[in-house]
Write a protein that holds these residues in place. Sequence first.
Motif, mmCIF file in Angstrom:
data_model
loop_
_atom_site.group_PDB
_atom_site.id
_atom_site.type_symbol
_atom_site.label_atom_id
_atom_site.label_comp_id
_atom_site.label_asym_id
_atom_site.label_seq_id
_atom_site.Cartn_x
_atom_site.Cartn_y
_atom_site.Cartn_z
ATOM 1 N N SER A 104 0.808 -1.067 -0.102
ATOM 2 C CA SER A 104 -0.066 -0.177 0.349
ATOM 3 C C SER A 104 0.781 1.344 -0.005
ATOM 4 O O SER A 104 2.107 1.224 0.113
ATOM 5 C CB SER A 104 -0.587 0.222 1.084
ATOM 6 O OG SER A 104 -0.250 0.205 2.378
ATOM 7 N N THR A 105 0.298 2.388 0.086
ATOM 8 C CA THR A 105 1.105 3.993 -0.139
ATOM 9 C C THR A 105 1.793 3.733 1.020
ATOM 10 O O THR A 105 2.901 4.888 1.434
ATOM 11 C CB THR A 105 0.474 4.254 -0.594
ATOM 12 O OG1 THR A 105 -0.271 3.933 -1.617
ATOM 13 C CG2 THR A 105 0.939 6.417 -0.790
ATOM 14 N N SER A 106 1.167 3.187 2.695
ATOM 15 C CA SER A 106 1.433 3.623 3.422
ATOM 16 C C SER A 106 2.901 2.692 3.595
ATOM 17 O O SER A 106 3.806 3.048 4.151
ATOM 18 C CB SER A 106 0.606 3.417 4.564
ATOM 19 O OG SER A 106 -0.570 4.386 4.674
ATOM 20 N N PHE A 133 -1.420 13.919 4.019
ATOM 21 C CA PHE A 133 -1.761 13.557 4.058
ATOM 22 C C PHE A 133 -1.422 12.513 6.092
ATOM 23 O O PHE A 133 -0.896 11.792 5.569
ATOM 24 C CB PHE A 133 -2.148 12.192 3.186
ATOM 25 C CG PHE A 133 -3.264 11.229 3.268
ATOM 26 C CD1 PHE A 133 -5.025 11.969 2.773
ATOM 27 C CD2 PHE A 133 -3.519 10.137 4.136
ATOM 28 C CE1 PHE A 133 -5.861 11.380 2.613
ATOM 29 C CE2 PHE A 133 -4.237 9.157 3.793
ATOM 30 C CZ PHE A 133 -5.401 9.452 3.436
ATOM 31 N N THR A 135 -2.069 9.408 6.745
ATOM 32 C CA THR A 135 -1.195 8.541 7.567
ATOM 33 C C THR A 135 0.302 9.096 6.631
ATOM 34 O O THR A 135 1.792 8.342 7.729
ATOM 35 C CB THR A 135 -1.424 7.229 5.929
ATOM 36 O OG1 THR A 135 -0.884 6.112 6.498
ATOM 37 C CG2 THR A 135 -1.143 7.090 4.649
ATOM 38 N N ASP A 136 0.631 9.840 5.899
ATOM 39 C CA ASP A 136 1.927 10.339 5.844
ATOM 40 C C ASP A 136 2.643 10.388 6.711
ATOM 41 O O ASP A 136 4.201 10.519 7.249
ATOM 42 C CB ASP A 136 2.043 11.036 4.845
ATOM 43 C CG ASP A 136 2.007 10.469 3.032
ATOM 44 O OD1 ASP A 136 0.965 10.105 3.643
ATOM 45 O OD2 ASP A 136 2.657 10.244 1.853
ATOM 46 N N THR A 175 2.951 15.890 -0.223
ATOM 47 C CA THR A 175 2.083 15.258 -1.784
ATOM 48 C C THR A 175 2.291 15.792 -2.039
ATOM 49 O O THR A 175 1.505 17.053 -1.905
ATOM 50 C CB THR A 175 0.648 14.975 -0.313
ATOM 51 O OG1 THR A 175 1.575 13.629 1.020
ATOM 52 C CG2 THR A 175 -0.687 14.295 -1.561
ATOM 53 N N ASP A 204 4.879 12.235 -3.032
ATOM 54 C CA ASP A 204 3.699 11.564 -2.049
ATOM 55 C C ASP A 204 2.788 11.820 -3.575
ATOM 56 O O ASP A 204 2.282 12.934 -3.706
ATOM 57 C CB ASP A 204 2.698 11.456 -1.190
ATOM 58 C CG ASP A 204 1.390 10.644 -1.490
ATOM 59 O OD1 ASP A 204 1.176 9.896 -2.206
ATOM 60 O OD2 ASP A 204 1.671 10.147 -0.119
ATOM 61 N N SER A 206 0.126 10.359 -5.258
ATOM 62 C CA SER A 206 -1.874 10.199 -4.818
ATOM 63 C C SER A 206 -3.044 10.668 -5.029
ATOM 64 O O SER A 206 -3.622 10.115 -5.400
ATOM 65 C CB SER A 206 -1.969 9.638 -3.127
ATOM 66 O OG SER A 206 -1.129 8.439 -2.487
ATOM 67 N N CYS A 227 -0.384 6.274 -5.706
ATOM 68 C CA CYS A 227 -2.529 5.120 -5.074
ATOM 69 C C CYS A 227 -2.031 3.828 -6.331
ATOM 70 O O CYS A 227 -2.428 5.219 -7.338
ATOM 71 C CB CYS A 227 -2.556 6.399 -4.059
ATOM 72 S SG CYS A 227 -4.452 5.310 -3.916
ATOM 73 N N TYR A 229 -6.147 2.558 -6.619
ATOM 74 C CA TYR A 229 -6.913 3.100 -6.728
ATOM 75 C C TYR A 229 -7.843 4.148 -6.383
ATOM 76 O O TYR A 229 -8.988 3.828 -6.762
ATOM 77 C CB TYR A 229 -8.152 2.112 -4.907
ATOM 78 C CG TYR A 229 -7.452 3.032 -3.725
ATOM 79 C CD1 TYR A 229 -7.419 3.615 -2.848
ATOM 80 C CD2 TYR A 229 -6.593 2.089 -3.249
ATOM 81 C CE1 TYR A 229 -7.560 4.481 -2.422
ATOM 82 C CE2 TYR A 229 -5.629 3.098 -1.308
ATOM 83 C CZ TYR A 229 -6.639 3.879 -1.001
ATOM 84 O OH TYR A 229 -5.657 4.612 -0.424
ATOM 85 N N LYS A 230 -7.050 5.210 -6.547
ATOM 86 C CA LYS A 230 -7.821 6.910 -6.917
ATOM 87 C C LYS A 230 -7.882 7.025 -8.058
ATOM 88 O O LYS A 230 -8.644 5.982 -8.721
ATOM 89 C CB LYS A 230 -7.387 7.414 -5.886
ATOM 90 C CG LYS A 230 -7.148 7.520 -5.082
ATOM 91 C CD LYS A 230 -6.218 7.729 -4.166
ATOM 92 C CE LYS A 230 -6.738 7.854 -2.704
ATOM 93 N NZ LYS A 230 -5.443 8.216 -1.767
HETATM 94 C C1 PLP Z 1 -4.884 8.189 -0.656
HETATM 95 C C2 PLP Z 1 -3.832 8.368 0.304
HETATM 96 C C3 PLP Z 1 -2.986 6.990 0.411
HETATM 97 C C4 PLP Z 1 -3.893 5.843 0.909
HETATM 98 O O1 PLP Z 1 -2.879 5.623 1.261
HETATM 99 P P1 PLP Z 1 -2.911 3.323 1.809
HETATM 100 O O2 PLP Z 1 -1.811 3.126 2.540
HETATM 101 O O3 PLP Z 1 -3.902 3.379 0.635
HETATM 102 O O4 PLP Z 1 -4.260 3.955 2.796
HETATM 103 C C5 PLP Z 1 -1.717 7.754 0.886
HETATM 104 N N1 PLP Z 1 -1.600 9.130 0.554
HETATM 105 C C6 PLP Z 1 -1.552 10.021 0.673
HETATM 106 C C7 PLP Z 1 -1.060 11.174 0.035
HETATM 107 C C8 PLP Z 1 -3.123 9.252 0.164
HETATM 108 O O5 PLP Z 1 -3.540 10.724 -0.785
#
Ligand code: PLP
Length: 419
Positions: A104-106, A133, A135-136, A175, A204, A206, A227, A229-230
């Motif tokens: 995954s991106t994370s 974002f 998670t980053d 990002t 990033d 995504s 990412c 799935y976007k």
């Molecule tokens: C959507 C998104 C993610 C998603 O991370 P996942 O690991 O797929 O959940 C991470 N960073 C950014 C900037 C995003 O827009």
Amino acid sequence: MTREQAAARETRADFEALDAADPLAPCRARFALPRGVIYLDGNSLGPLTHAAVDRAQAVVTREWGEGLIRSWNEADWINLPARVAAKVARLIGASADEVTVADSTSINLFKLLAAARGLRPGRHVLLTEAENFPTDVYVAEGLAELLSGSVMLRVVPRAELLHALDEQVALLFLTEVDYKSGARHGVAAMTRRAHEAGALALWDLSHSVGALPIDLRGAGADLAVGCGYKYLNGGPGAPAFLYVAKPWHEAIHPVLSGWMGHARPFDFALGYQPASGIARFQAGTPSVIALSILDSALDEFEGVSLDAVRAKSSALSEAFIRLVESRCAGHGLTLASPRDATQRGSQVSFRHAHGYPIMQALIARGVIGDFRAPDLLRFGFAPLYVRHVDVWDAVAVLEAVLTSGEWRDPRFASVATVT
Ligand SMILES: *Cc1c(COP(=O)(O)O)cnc(C)c1O
């Protein structure tokens, strides 16, 4: 004539005419969009394509069901990550051997942040902005905690980034397109500032890949993630991608040193030796079914000009802002995205004190966007399947929801787990 007056004169027929002249119009038929839905959330989860349905069926029943383990060779599953990566590379201005697709991106961000710490000896700070974002930022927090002392995280408001980019910074990670406002960084300009300060730059992508042209090589970017799935439409939880610029390939050492990134995985030898190049960032066994669907979805970009995608995305979002501001005036919506289309990604956000129930009322009428706390209504314009006339119709529905006050219905007030 003012913008408002011009907007007041527009008719649905004007938007039909734009669709009739749209070079991307034929792409829409490739998507399996449900009837009665205007889908303005491709920035969060891209829709299904007809080809992906067939591909999923084939990989499950034929390749897995009949081929069983033979398919690693016979269907060439083992090289699927590299084949998918080549398709992503074209969209981000990279060469095929600078990209891999996995995890995954994370997780990919963790892999790169952890691996990059050796590239700027004597520097310990990872710098990002508070607007990034979540998670980053969380992933970097976890790494800094794990490696406390040798990695430190510095998070500052966007306006203070350049000031915070000092001689302690090993890496700036940002990002490109902000998930809330849609505001866009200049990748080349910020990368240059990072390099001038002696730091590396990680992007990033995504919220930008598949929606606008990206030129990582031209920008001199060192590392990137993004990412699947976007805007790439790879399906929920699709594998993500990871980019390492060629000059770093031999110096960068994976921390998640799994067997699939080993130089010779099928020697089953004792002791890790990284594969040469980007392949070392594969950690475990690829997710073949999900990768196959992403592979198929990426074919929709074959022969599509990202400049045409960008031009249409700007036209759609400009029209949306113009129509909302003229037809929904006086209802408490304020634009939360940059007004200048060159400063935005492919999404437009409006603030409203009752954003959540208003979005639920829109969704109930088939106009699907999403909501981000505390008060943002987000609308994404994915040019491969969103038509000009969808913008017209979506604003008409928004106007109806606001003037009727139907969003005040208590059924729109209860907040679901996923917003
Ligand atoms: C959507 C998104 C993610 C998603 O991370 P996942 O690991 O797929 O959940 C991470 N960073 C950014 C900037 C995003 O827009």
